[in-house]
Motif scaffolding. Structure first.
Motif, PDB file in Angstrom:
ATOM      1  N   SER A  69       0.837  -1.210   0.000  1.00  0.00           N
ATOM      2  CA  SER A  69       0.000   0.000   0.000  1.00  0.00           C
ATOM      3  C   SER A  69       0.867   1.254   0.000  1.00  0.00           C
ATOM      4  O   SER A  69       0.544   2.241  -0.675  1.00  0.00           O
ATOM      5  N   GLY A  70       1.992   1.206   0.725  1.00  0.00           N
ATOM      6  CA  GLY A  70       2.897   2.358   0.743  1.00  0.00           C
ATOM      7  C   GLY A  70       3.471   2.658  -0.632  1.00  0.00           C
ATOM      8  O   GLY A  70       3.628   3.825  -1.014  1.00  0.00           O
ATOM      9  N   MET A  71       3.753   1.607  -1.383  1.00  0.00           N
ATOM     10  CA  MET A  71       4.297   1.794  -2.727  1.00  0.00           C
ATOM     11  C   MET A  71       3.257   2.427  -3.654  1.00  0.00           C
ATOM     12  O   MET A  71       3.596   3.256  -4.505  1.00  0.00           O
ATOM     13  N   TYR A  99       0.905  14.059   2.086  1.00  0.00           N
ATOM     14  CA  TYR A  99       2.177  13.859   1.400  1.00  0.00           C
ATOM     15  C   TYR A  99       2.872  12.635   2.001  1.00  0.00           C
ATOM     16  O   TYR A  99       2.189  11.709   2.470  1.00  0.00           O
ATOM     17  N   VAL A 100       4.175  12.606   1.987  1.00  0.00           N
ATOM     18  CA  VAL A 100       4.923  11.422   2.419  1.00  0.00           C
ATOM     19  C   VAL A 100       4.669  11.084   3.884  1.00  0.00           C
ATOM     20  O   VAL A 100       4.591   9.906   4.255  1.00  0.00           O
ATOM     21  N   LEU A 101       4.546  12.103   4.728  1.00  0.00           N
ATOM     22  CA  LEU A 101       4.290  11.851   6.147  1.00  0.00           C
ATOM     23  C   LEU A 101       3.064  10.967   6.339  1.00  0.00           C
ATOM     24  O   LEU A 101       3.074  10.055   7.166  1.00  0.00           O
ATOM     25  N   ASP A 102       2.009  11.223   5.566  1.00  0.00           N
ATOM     26  CA  ASP A 102       0.798  10.400   5.667  1.00  0.00           C
ATOM     27  C   ASP A 102       1.087   8.955   5.313  1.00  0.00           C
ATOM     28  O   ASP A 102       0.607   8.032   5.969  1.00  0.00           O
ATOM     29  N   GLY A 103       1.889   8.762   4.268  1.00  0.00           N
ATOM     30  CA  GLY A 103       2.251   7.405   3.877  1.00  0.00           C
ATOM     31  C   GLY A 103       3.010   6.681   4.970  1.00  0.00           C
ATOM     32  O   GLY A 103       2.764   5.494   5.240  1.00  0.00           O
ATOM     33  N   ILE A 104       3.929   7.379   5.620  1.00  0.00           N
ATOM     34  CA  ILE A 104       4.711   6.766   6.692  1.00  0.00           C
ATOM     35  C   ILE A 104       3.832   6.428   7.893  1.00  0.00           C
ATOM     36  O   ILE A 104       3.877   5.311   8.423  1.00  0.00           O
ATOM     37  N   LEU A 105       3.003   7.388   8.334  1.00  0.00           N
ATOM     38  CA  LEU A 105       2.162   7.160   9.509  1.00  0.00           C
ATOM     39  C   LEU A 105       1.161   6.037   9.281  1.00  0.00           C
ATOM     40  O   LEU A 105       0.972   5.162  10.140  1.00  0.00           O
ATOM     41  N   TYR A 106       0.513   6.047   8.115  1.00  0.00           N
ATOM     42  CA  TYR A 106      -0.499   5.033   7.842  1.00  0.00           C
ATOM     43  C   TYR A 106       0.133   3.658   7.598  1.00  0.00           C
ATOM     44  O   TYR A 106      -0.487   2.627   7.863  1.00  0.00           O
ATOM     45  N   GLY A 107       1.362   3.642   7.092  1.00  0.00           N
ATOM     46  CA  GLY A 107       2.066   2.372   6.946  1.00  0.00           C
ATOM     47  C   GLY A 107       2.488   1.812   8.284  1.00  0.00           C
ATOM     48  O   GLY A 107       2.313   0.621   8.572  1.00  0.00           O
ATOM     49  N   LEU A 108       3.020   2.684   9.152  1.00  0.00           N
ATOM     50  CA  LEU A 108       3.457   2.251  10.482  1.00  0.00           C
ATOM     51  C   LEU A 108       2.299   1.740  11.324  1.00  0.00           C
ATOM     52  O   LEU A 108       2.482   0.874  12.185  1.00  0.00           O
ATOM     53  N   ALA A 109       1.103   2.279  11.084  1.00  0.00           N
ATOM     54  CA  ALA A 109      -0.064   1.867  11.863  1.00  0.00           C
ATOM     55  C   ALA A 109      -0.436   0.403  11.620  1.00  0.00           C
ATOM     56  O   ALA A 109      -1.221  -0.171  12.376  1.00  0.00           O
ATOM     57  N   ASN A 120      12.450   0.199  10.272  1.00  0.00           N
ATOM     58  CA  ASN A 120      12.784  -0.214   8.898  1.00  0.00           C
ATOM     59  C   ASN A 120      11.770   0.316   7.893  1.00  0.00           C
ATOM     60  O   ASN A 120      12.147   0.773   6.808  1.00  0.00           O
ATOM     61  N   TYR A 121      10.488   0.243   8.256  1.00  0.00           N
ATOM     62  CA  TYR A 121       9.472   0.722   7.327  1.00  0.00           C
ATOM     63  C   TYR A 121       9.583   2.228   7.127  1.00  0.00           C
ATOM     64  O   TYR A 121       9.543   2.724   5.998  1.00  0.00           O
ATOM     65  N   SER A 122       9.712   2.962   8.206  1.00  0.00           N
ATOM     66  CA  SER A 122       9.808   4.426   8.111  1.00  0.00           C
ATOM     67  C   SER A 122      10.986   4.838   7.239  1.00  0.00           C
ATOM     68  O   SER A 122      10.859   5.690   6.356  1.00  0.00           O
ATOM     69  N   ASN A 123      12.138   4.221   7.468  1.00  0.00           N
ATOM     70  CA  ASN A 123      13.324   4.549   6.678  1.00  0.00           C
ATOM     71  C   ASN A 123      13.162   4.133   5.219  1.00  0.00           C
ATOM     72  O   ASN A 123      13.631   4.827   4.303  1.00  0.00           O
ATOM     73  N   TRP A 124      12.501   2.987   4.997  1.00  0.00           N
ATOM     74  CA  TRP A 124      12.269   2.525   3.616  1.00  0.00           C
ATOM     75  C   TRP A 124      11.455   3.541   2.840  1.00  0.00           C
ATOM     76  O   TRP A 124      11.821   3.922   1.727  1.00  0.00           O
ATOM     77  N   GLN A 125      10.325   3.976   3.411  1.00  0.00           N
ATOM     78  CA  GLN A 125       9.451   4.910   2.694  1.00  0.00           C
ATOM     79  C   GLN A 125      10.144   6.258   2.484  1.00  0.00           C
ATOM     80  O   GLN A 125      10.060   6.848   1.409  1.00  0.00           O
TER      81      GLN A 125
END
Length: 230
Positions: A69-71, A99-109, A120-125
């Motif tokens: 989903s992040g991709m 923007y990107v912050l939303d992608g990181i937060l929603y991915g981490l959730a 790892n996920y935060s750094n990847w995105q």
């Protein structure tokens, strides 16, 4: 090159409205201001897949891998890179709704907090978008904060007014929205400074009115950048 300011928040907080009102404020002060909203529905190819994801066609939120989903969201922003760069080159300020912050937060959730997977996920995105795709980095990231139960109330009211009976898998999952706010309290991996704007009137148990929130946002921007926006 103009300043890139992003506005994030959980669903229903009024990101689109505040993007518009903040732009109007700075235009009235004589600045050239542009706005852009992500995902860029009906513009990018990736946005079509995002619609499928949000409709639940790929499964429940926690069944869909955050890297997948992040991709999708990252590709939507990558497709929009030239458009965003053009806006930055021709305006003093560009205000971005999500923007990107939303992608990181929603991915981490979707991941266990306080574990290496989150870092790892935060750094990847972050690296994927800013170093591999080389999309513009924001100068300032704002997060509009309200409680989840109020978010649900606002989403229901919005959909009634627009006669929209469809709620996507992000909007209707209270646990997921709560985890987004929990993630926000913590720092995972590489990140650009976030300014949290409290949009909740505790005394009245309701969201502040639109103009008051706009004042909070514009004051934060002016304080952050100093005299250049006075």
């Amino acid at each position: 090159m103009g300043k890139l300011i992003t506005i994030s928040g959980i669903d229903g907080v009024g990101k689109e409205t505040q993007t518009k009102l903040t732009a109007e404020y700075f235009r009235a002060k004589g600045y050239k201001v542009a706005t852009i909203s992500f995902p860029r529905y009906n513009i990018t190819k990736s946005s079509k897949l995002i619609r499928h994801y949000l409709s639940g066609e790929f499964g429940d939120i926690f069944d869909v891998d955050p890297y997948f989903s992040g991709m999708l969201y990252a590709l939507d922003r990558k497709e929009s890179k030239e458009s965003l760069e053009l806006l930055l080159n021709t305006n003093d300020i560009v205000i971005c709704d999500r923007y990107v912050l939303d992608g990181i937060l929603y991915g981490l959730a979707k991941l266990p907090l306080y574990k290496i997977e989150a870092v790892n996920y935060s750094n990847w995105q972050y690296d994927l978008e800013y170093y591999n795709f080389k999309i513009p980095k924001p100068n300032l990231q704002l997060f509009l904060h309200i409680p989840v139960y109020l978010s649900q109330k606002l989403i229901e009211n919005r959909n009634k007014l627009s006669n929209n009976l469809t709620i996507d898998i992000h909007e209707k999952n209270l646990i997921y929205q709560s985890k987004v706010l929990e993630v926000l309290k913590n720092s995972f991996g590489r990140q650009i400074k976030i300014k949290i704007i409290n949009c909740f009137d505790l005394n009245n148990d309701d969201i502040y009115n639109k103009s008051y929130i706009t004042n909070l946002i514009t004051n934060t921007i002016e304080e952050y950048f100093g005299r250049c926006y006075h």
